[in-house]
Design a protein around this motif. Structure first.
Motif, PDB file in Angstrom:
ATOM      1  N   GLU B 160      40.986  37.870  29.717  1.00  0.00           N
ATOM      2  CA  GLU B 160      40.135  38.692  30.588  1.00  0.00           C
ATOM      3  C   GLU B 160      40.649  38.714  32.025  1.00  0.00           C
ATOM      4  OE1 GLU B 160      35.933  38.076  30.197  1.00  0.00           O
ATOM      5  OE2 GLU B 160      36.226  36.965  28.344  1.00  0.00           O
ATOM      6  N   PRO B 161      41.905  39.114  32.198  1.00  0.00           N
ATOM      7  CA  PRO B 161      42.515  38.939  33.521  1.00  0.00           C
ATOM      8  C   PRO B 161      41.905  39.812  34.611  1.00  0.00           C
ATOM      9  CG  PRO B 161      43.938  40.266  32.127  1.00  0.00           C
ATOM     10  CD  PRO B 161      42.823  39.766  31.250  1.00  0.00           C
ATOM     11  N   PHE B 162      41.237  40.887  34.234  1.00  0.00           N
ATOM     12  CA  PHE B 162      40.729  41.796  35.270  1.00  0.00           C
ATOM     13  C   PHE B 162      39.213  41.784  35.382  1.00  0.00           C
ATOM     14  CE2 PHE B 162      44.590  44.320  33.669  1.00  0.00           C
ATOM     15  CZ  PHE B 162      45.446  43.546  34.445  1.00  0.00           C
ATOM     16  N   SER B 163      38.554  40.880  34.651  1.00  0.00           N
ATOM     17  CA  SER B 163      37.097  40.963  34.597  1.00  0.00           C
ATOM     18  C   SER B 163      36.442  40.519  35.900  1.00  0.00           C
ATOM     19  CB  SER B 163      36.556  40.135  33.430  1.00  0.00           C
ATOM     20  OG  SER B 163      36.900  38.796  33.614  1.00  0.00           O
ATOM     21  N   ALA B 164      37.191  39.803  36.764  1.00  0.00           N
ATOM     22  CA  ALA B 164      36.579  39.387  38.030  1.00  0.00           C
ATOM     23  C   ALA B 164      36.825  40.420  39.130  1.00  0.00           C
ATOM     24  CB  ALA B 164      37.121  38.023  38.447  1.00  0.00           C
ATOM     25  N   LEU B 165      37.450  41.538  38.791  1.00  0.00           N
ATOM     26  CA  LEU B 165      37.796  42.534  39.815  1.00  0.00           C
ATOM     27  C   LEU B 165      36.791  43.684  39.828  1.00  0.00           C
ATOM     28  CD1 LEU B 165      41.628  42.757  39.063  1.00  0.00           C
ATOM     29  CD2 LEU B 165      40.489  41.271  40.708  1.00  0.00           C
ATOM     30  N   ASP B 166      36.733  44.379  40.956  1.00  0.00           N
ATOM     31  CA  ASP B 166      35.855  45.539  41.016  1.00  0.00           C
ATOM     32  C   ASP B 166      36.455  46.677  40.187  1.00  0.00           C
ATOM     33  OD1 ASP B 166      37.278  47.587  43.010  1.00  0.00           O
ATOM     34  OD2 ASP B 166      37.587  45.534  43.717  1.00  0.00           O
ATOM     35  N   ALA B 167      35.609  47.658  39.850  1.00  0.00           N
ATOM     36  CA  ALA B 167      35.991  48.689  38.880  1.00  0.00           C
ATOM     37  C   ALA B 167      37.256  49.444  39.282  1.00  0.00           C
ATOM     38  CB  ALA B 167      34.837  49.662  38.695  1.00  0.00           C
ATOM     39  N   MET B 168      37.375  49.740  40.576  1.00  0.00           N
ATOM     40  CA  MET B 168      38.516  50.537  40.995  1.00  0.00           C
ATOM     41  C   MET B 168      39.811  49.735  40.922  1.00  0.00           C
ATOM     42  SD  MET B 168      37.266  53.245  43.661  1.00  0.00           S
ATOM     43  CE  MET B 168      38.116  53.058  45.179  1.00  0.00           C
ATOM     44  N   THR B 169      39.767  48.519  41.420  1.00  0.00           N
ATOM     45  CA  THR B 169      40.942  47.655  41.364  1.00  0.00           C
ATOM     46  C   THR B 169      41.327  47.407  39.916  1.00  0.00           C
ATOM     47  OG1 THR B 169      40.001  46.554  43.274  1.00  0.00           O
ATOM     48  CG2 THR B 169      41.900  45.510  42.276  1.00  0.00           C
ATOM     49  N   ARG B 170      40.304  47.280  39.087  1.00  0.00           N
ATOM     50  CA  ARG B 170      40.520  46.997  37.688  1.00  0.00           C
ATOM     51  C   ARG B 170      41.329  48.110  37.016  1.00  0.00           C
ATOM     52  NH1 ARG B 170      36.103  44.421  33.751  1.00  0.00           N
ATOM     53  NH2 ARG B 170      37.463  44.256  31.959  1.00  0.00           N
ATOM     54  N   GLU B 171      40.957  49.339  37.321  1.00  0.00           N
ATOM     55  CA  GLU B 171      41.662  50.477  36.742  1.00  0.00           C
ATOM     56  C   GLU B 171      43.117  50.502  37.204  1.00  0.00           C
ATOM     57  OE1 GLU B 171      39.276  54.044  36.881  1.00  0.00           O
ATOM     58  OE2 GLU B 171      41.117  55.230  36.799  1.00  0.00           O
ATOM     59  N   GLU B 172      43.267  50.238  38.500  1.00  0.00           N
ATOM     60  CA  GLU B 172      44.606  50.222  39.084  1.00  0.00           C
ATOM     61  C   GLU B 172      45.465  49.155  38.400  1.00  0.00           C
ATOM     62  OE1 GLU B 172      44.107  49.916  43.343  1.00  0.00           O
ATOM     63  OE2 GLU B 172      46.128  49.072  43.470  1.00  0.00           O
ATOM     64  N   MET B 173      44.867  47.998  38.187  1.00  0.00           N
ATOM     65  CA  MET B 173      45.605  46.882  37.590  1.00  0.00           C
ATOM     66  C   MET B 173      45.966  47.172  36.126  1.00  0.00           C
ATOM     67  SD  MET B 173      46.051  44.525  39.882  1.00  0.00           S
ATOM     68  CE  MET B 173      46.382  43.004  39.020  1.00  0.00           C
ATOM     69  N   THR B 174      45.083  47.895  35.460  1.00  0.00           N
ATOM     70  CA  THR B 174      45.354  48.245  34.065  1.00  0.00           C
ATOM     71  C   THR B 174      46.613  49.106  33.978  1.00  0.00           C
ATOM     72  OG1 THR B 174      42.962  48.260  33.789  1.00  0.00           O
ATOM     73  CG2 THR B 174      44.271  49.138  31.984  1.00  0.00           C
ATOM     74  N   HIS B 175      46.695  50.089  34.876  1.00  0.00           N
ATOM     75  CA  HIS B 175      47.878  50.955  34.909  1.00  0.00           C
ATOM     76  C   HIS B 175      49.125  50.143  35.254  1.00  0.00           C
ATOM     77  CE1 HIS B 175      45.868  55.075  34.891  1.00  0.00           C
ATOM     78  NE2 HIS B 175      44.891  54.196  34.767  1.00  0.00           N
ATOM     79  N   GLU B 176      48.937  49.254  36.225  1.00  0.00           N
ATOM     80  CA  GLU B 176      50.033  48.382  36.652  1.00  0.00           C
ATOM     81  C   GLU B 176      50.556  47.540  35.483  1.00  0.00           C
ATOM     82  OE1 GLU B 176      50.571  46.737  40.867  1.00  0.00           O
ATOM     83  OE2 GLU B 176      50.644  48.715  39.996  1.00  0.00           O
ATOM     84  N   LEU B 177      49.618  46.997  34.739  1.00  0.00           N
ATOM     85  CA  LEU B 177      50.004  46.126  33.618  1.00  0.00           C
ATOM     86  C   LEU B 177      50.804  46.898  32.582  1.00  0.00           C
ATOM     87  CD1 LEU B 177      49.925  43.412  32.192  1.00  0.00           C
ATOM     88  CD2 LEU B 177      47.724  44.048  31.211  1.00  0.00           C
ATOM     89  N   GLN B 178      50.389  48.148  32.343  1.00  0.00           N
ATOM     90  CA  GLN B 178      51.146  48.969  31.396  1.00  0.00           C
ATOM     91  C   GLN B 178      52.589  49.148  31.881  1.00  0.00           C
ATOM     92  OE1 GLN B 178      50.411  52.919  28.931  1.00  0.00           O
ATOM     93  NE2 GLN B 178      50.443  53.334  31.124  1.00  0.00           N
ATOM     94  N   ARG B 179      52.719  49.390  33.176  1.00  0.00           N
ATOM     95  CA  ARG B 179      54.034  49.582  33.768  1.00  0.00           C
ATOM     96  C   ARG B 179      54.883  48.305  33.605  1.00  0.00           C
ATOM     97  NH1 ARG B 179      55.942  49.787  38.820  1.00  0.00           N
ATOM     98  NH2 ARG B 179      54.070  48.894  39.731  1.00  0.00           N
TER      99      ARG B 179
END
Lengths: 272, 269
Positions: B160-179
């Motif tokens: 759950e690496p992004f569950s402590a982040l706010d929704a917007m940062t979370r989305e950004e990080m998801t894209h980042e992780l894919q990259r």
């Protein structure tokens, strides 16, 4: 109705502006300085106006004048107080941390030693001052020993709780990257305990100053504690107050040096 | 050979006199280079599974192998990212990224270019000398990802690496992780509560149910890569999301009927 309303509202505007100016002033260091000056002035006025005997309470001006004239005497007595309390304090810091490491890292030793540490910690340390004189004589050793005994226990308790309070998440993270027990000690426990060590030292340094004064009350031919007892014998209250002021300055100075050192060492905590 | 293989893994805890079962008879094979997500209700044991693969917990029975070798403790070929970044507050960002290098007693200087490159990849190269308290939550989690990648592990475990982040940062990080994943090609085992996040990132999604804690659904996500924000609005994306949500709901219901007397679940995930 309307004009009077305007007036009253503009009045309250001025009032609130004054209020904010006052609030701002309270925030500045000028406010506590002003209060202190008022306190000293009130003391001075009280002594002058009532013509109180100097033996009961000398005026602050008398005390400051005495300090100015007798600074060499005060310094001569401040020195042994300062260095003996520092030696005792340093020994307590080193000894306390060593015991803290031992009882936190070795379960067998902890189970054996911990109750003993608690029992010794419960002894009112000042009560052993005469015992220390009996063992170590009336010299510096006995005084340093009392400082050590009184400053020692906070230096066990605080570092020990620091060593035990490593964040569980950090522990799990370090383990996941293969940290050994000794790496966890040096990389996690030690840095975590540094702020706790400073907390302990701040308590210990105040206790060290108390310890040296009590030791000097019991036996000595020098030191600020000795000077206070000596002044009592002479009914020289001015000398006594001068010695107390120097002592307080030493205590405050040592405390603030520790605070300054803490800010320097525990840099990661400062901006929080 | 599967990259990660769990076979008949069971994990029980003894808390006082009570026996709690976190995972029962769990089997899963993860192919090399694939991105696999574990989703399911709280208490289904997904975090426990991840900890066992990481070598932080030992299974009560069953085996876990990586490249055919039995997992016996934390392993250099695995990098783990947790829910919180767990950065050392007294070290700079760069030193935090290099922490696993230090723990493995390797030459820090040798890995420094690699660390800087990872910071660049995650867009925080300008913060190498900063301390964790000076960073935002999203930036801290980027540092944690860099740290997990520093020893070039084959496997990335993410709890759950992004569950402590706010929704917007979370989305950004998801894209980042894919990259990051597509440029490094690691095998990723990803635990999340967010179905959309799982669909966006995964090749395969494993849905776990409660009581018994087992796999109730195993979905292959065949959306082409790279996945984009636009794809998230398309119906084929949302069909997969719905399918998984439904099976999670079923898994929960199934648990509820059995939950009355028998076993209590005490896993954290």
């Amino acid at each position: 109705m309307a004009p009077s309303q305007t007036i009253s509202s503009s009045n309250s505007a001025i009032g609130s502006r004054l209020n904010t100016a006052w609030q701002g002033f309270i925030e500045t260091p000028a406010w506590p300085i002003l209060v202190s000056i008022m306190f000293v002035a009130a003391w001075e006025a009280y002594v002058r106006l009532t013509g109180l005997s100097r033996i009961i309470l000398p005026a602050p001006s008398d005390v400051f004048q005495y300090m100015y004239g007798q600074w060499a005497l005060l310094a001569e007595h401040a020195w042994p107080t300062l260095y003996q309390s520092l030696i005792g304090f340093a020994l307590a810091v080193v000894g306390g941390i060593l015991i803290a490491v031992t009882i936190t890292q070795f379960t067998t030793i902890r189970r054996g030693l911990y109750p003993l540490v608690v029992i010794f910690a419960l002894i009112p340390k000042i009560s052993v001052a005469p015992l220390l004189t009996l063992w170590f004589g009336t010299g510096d050793v006995a005084r340093v020993a009392l400082v050590f005994v009184i400053a020692f226990f906070p230096m066990v308790v605080s570092p020990a709780s620091g060593l035990m309070s490593v964040d569980r998440g950090l522990l799990m993270m370090a383990r996941s990257f293969g940290a050994s027990k000794s790496q966890i000690f040096w990389q996690l426990r030690v840095p975590t305990s540094v702020p706790y060590i400073f907390d302990g030292m701040k308590v210990a340094i105040s206790l060290a100053v108390i310890g040296i004064i009590v030791a000097e009350f019991v036996t000595s031919e020098k030191g600020l504690g000795y000077l206070i007892i000596f002044a009592t014998g002479l009914l020289n209250t001015t000398m006594m107050l001068a010695a107390i002021i120097v002592l307080s300055v030493i205590g405050l100075g040592l405390y603030f040096m520790l605070e300054w050192l803490e800010k320097l060492v525990v840099y990661w905590r400062t901006s929080d | 050979m599967p990259h990660i293989a769990l076979s008949n893994v069971t994990k029980e805890y003894l808390t006082g006199r009570r026996r709690t079962v976190a995972v029962t008879n769990f089997s899963l094979e993860v192919e090399r280079g694939s991105f696999v997500s574990l989703v399911g209700p709280s208490g289904c044991g997904k975090s426990t599974l991840l900890s066992m693969v990481a070598g932080l917990l030992e299974p009560s029975s069953g085996t876990i192998t990586i490249d055919g070798r039995l997992v016996a403790g934390p392993n250099e070929h695995i990098g783990t990212v947790f829910q919180d970044s767990h950065l050392l507050p007294w070290h700079t960002v760069l030193r935090n990224v290099l922490f696993p290098v230090k723990l493995r007693r390797k030459n820090l200087r040798e890995f420094e270019p690699q660390a800087r490159e990872l910071l660049k990849l995650t867009g925080i190269e300008g913060f190498a000398k900063h301390y964790p308290h000076e960073l935002s939550g999203g930036m801290r989690q980027r540092v944690a990802i860099c740290r997990a990648l520093i020893l070039s592990p084959d496997i990335l475990l993410m709890d759950e690496p992004f569950s402590a982040l706010d929704a917007m940062t979370r989305e950004e990080m998801t894209h980042e992780l894919q990259r990051i994943w597509s440029s490094y090609g690691k095998t990723v085992l990803f635990v999340t509560h967010s179905v959309r996040e799982a669909v966006f990132l995964s090749d395969r999604i494993v849905v776990m149910g409660l009581n018994p804690n087992r796999i109730i659904h195993d979905v292959r996500v065949s959306l082409e890569r790279p996945r984009t924000a636009k794809m998230e609005t398309q119906s084929r994306f949302n069909l997969i999301v719905d399918e998984i949500r439904e099976s999670i709901a079923q898994g929960r219901k199934h648990g509820a009927t059995q939950n009355d007397g028998a076993i209590r679940i005490a896993a954290s995930g």
